[in-house]
Scaffold this motif. Sequence first.
Motif, PDB file in Angstrom:
ATOM      1  N   TYR A 164      12.955 -61.458 -49.177  1.00 39.92           N
ATOM      2  CA  TYR A 164      12.358 -62.748 -48.804  1.00 39.92           C
ATOM      3  C   TYR A 164      11.588 -63.325 -49.988  1.00 39.92           C
ATOM      4  O   TYR A 164      11.154 -62.596 -50.897  1.00 39.92           O
ATOM      5  N   PHE A 189      11.698 -59.901 -39.484  1.00 34.83           N
ATOM      6  CA  PHE A 189      12.836 -59.718 -40.396  1.00 34.83           C
ATOM      7  C   PHE A 189      13.406 -58.301 -40.248  1.00 34.83           C
ATOM      8  O   PHE A 189      12.669 -57.341 -40.065  1.00 34.83           O
ATOM      9  N   ARG A 248       7.111 -63.071 -41.222  1.00 32.96           N
ATOM     10  CA  ARG A 248       8.198 -62.180 -41.653  1.00 32.96           C
ATOM     11  C   ARG A 248       8.229 -60.905 -40.807  1.00 32.96           C
ATOM     12  O   ARG A 248       8.983 -59.986 -41.103  1.00 32.96           O
ATOM     13  N   ARG A 274      10.542 -68.503 -45.747  1.00 33.21           N
ATOM     14  CA  ARG A 274      10.555 -67.237 -46.501  1.00 33.21           C
ATOM     15  C   ARG A 274      11.951 -66.870 -46.992  1.00 33.21           C
ATOM     16  O   ARG A 274      12.111 -65.917 -47.738  1.00 33.21           O
ATOM     17  N   GLU A 275      12.972 -67.562 -46.482  1.00 31.81           N
ATOM     18  CA  GLU A 275      14.333 -67.211 -46.908  1.00 31.81           C
ATOM     19  C   GLU A 275      14.992 -68.403 -47.592  1.00 31.81           C
ATOM     20  O   GLU A 275      14.835 -69.548 -47.159  1.00 31.81           O
TER      21      GLU A 275
END
Length: 464
Positions: free
Chosen positions: A436, A430, A427, A53-54
């Motif tokens: 993201y 986070f 996520r 996601r990053e």
Amino acid sequence: MGSWPADVGIIALEIIFPSQYVDQTELEQFDGVSAGKYTVGLGQQRMGFCNDREDINSLCLTVVQNLMQRYNISPKEIGRLEVGTETIIDKSKSVKTVLMQLFEPYGVTDIEGIDTTNACFGGTAALFNAISWVESSAWNGRYALVVAGDIAVYAKGPARPTGGTGAVAMLIGPNAPLVFDRGLRGCFFKHAYDFYKPDLTSEYPVVDGKLSVQCYLEALDSCYQLYCQKAEKLMQKSVTINSFDGILFHTPYCKLVQKSVGRLALNDFVKTSADKKKSQYPGFEAFENVKLQDSYFDRDVEKAFLNVSKECFDKKTKPSLLVATNVGNMYTSSLYGGLVSYIVSKNMSELENNRVALFSYGSGLASSFYSLTIKPSSALKTLKDNLNYVKPLLEKRIKIAPEKFEATLELRQHSAHKVPYDPVGDRSHFFPGTYYLSKVDDKHRRFYDKIPGSVHLTNGNSYS
Ligand code: ACO
């Protein structure tokens, strides 16, 4: 002709790192290496890493947004924005242009700067460009914003525990609390294949570990000698490790940094005249004729100068290793994570008027030894107070088991350039305000969302 703006330097500093980490003791067991190899041998405690996601865009979006929120900086106040990174996801489009999404909604498109790349040196090159811009005829009175960020991941094997991830943003302008010393840079650039990324489909580098350490130490020797020559000419007095209050390094792993302080002490020894050596270094007769280029892996020399420099390391360098030992190598942002660590590890009176040396190294290779002076001011207090979030945030991260860490890296490797792609990573952990990756479409275009909520603000500033 106008004069140079005074005291050009760092006005604001912001750091981000992933909200998850793997414990290096657990990784030693999982990898089946001897206990202590990663934690004692390399000096690493925890390693931050990202799921799918990053990416470099999301990291840089987050750190720029956080800095501007925390310091209440308007987009209109930024005249140059430059990114240093070696995490390449597009061979043409710069990360800087992605960051323009934070400025366009405010009608701000007149911002110079693009990306700079050479392994871990890109952040320093971007910083030097920003300083030059503020000191140039092109300067328009606005701030420069420098972003250094990377995702450091290695294929399974001995280099893997030296990974890490992070990004640092630095606001550059005149009348700063962290002022760059003018005319004092020692640089060393040469052609070397110690670490490089020829496979554009993979995030992993090709790395010759031993050669990379030798190149790092050779660069350190050359840069330090050149810096000392320039500083001695300017200040008309001898310059040694005693001339600095802090000595900060690019940190691939903490043990190399401890050895590097020893290396500087060896450089000081080598340049000491024969008669002074006798009085200043009793018992060091065996090293009288040591040659720097023959001693990179000489255990006796290394041990002797580690001992000589231990007090210096504990006082001047160890405080800069907080982020490095807890997050790992952040490549371009590593040295600046060291600066953040140094500032959060000391109180105001310990920081004021410090002369801090910085050594930046990027494989391939590019390197520089330079220095800054910490000026007492209310801006220094603001900068320091605004970093109060760093220690608590390191502790807020969640620990992930090595099995899951390995699976996550495999997922990243397999999805690196897949299109179309819908990321699957969790996520839920986070930090608030984190950007993201929400999807990559069939044209490789990347789209980002944001975790709701404000960043861990310490001063209640809002961004509007
Ligand atoms: N307890 C304590 N210490 C131990 C143990 C143990 N059980 N086992 C090994 N060690 C020590 C070793 O003696 C060695 O110490 P030394 O450096 O003082 O000799 C250290 O741990 C590392 O062990 P090695 O066997 O030398 O490690 P290896 O060769 O497997 O890998 C390396 C180390 C080369 C740094 C690897 O991790 C790597 O390639 N990393 C990426 C490249 C890198 O970071 N280069 C630095 C500059 S370039 C850049 O920034 C990317």
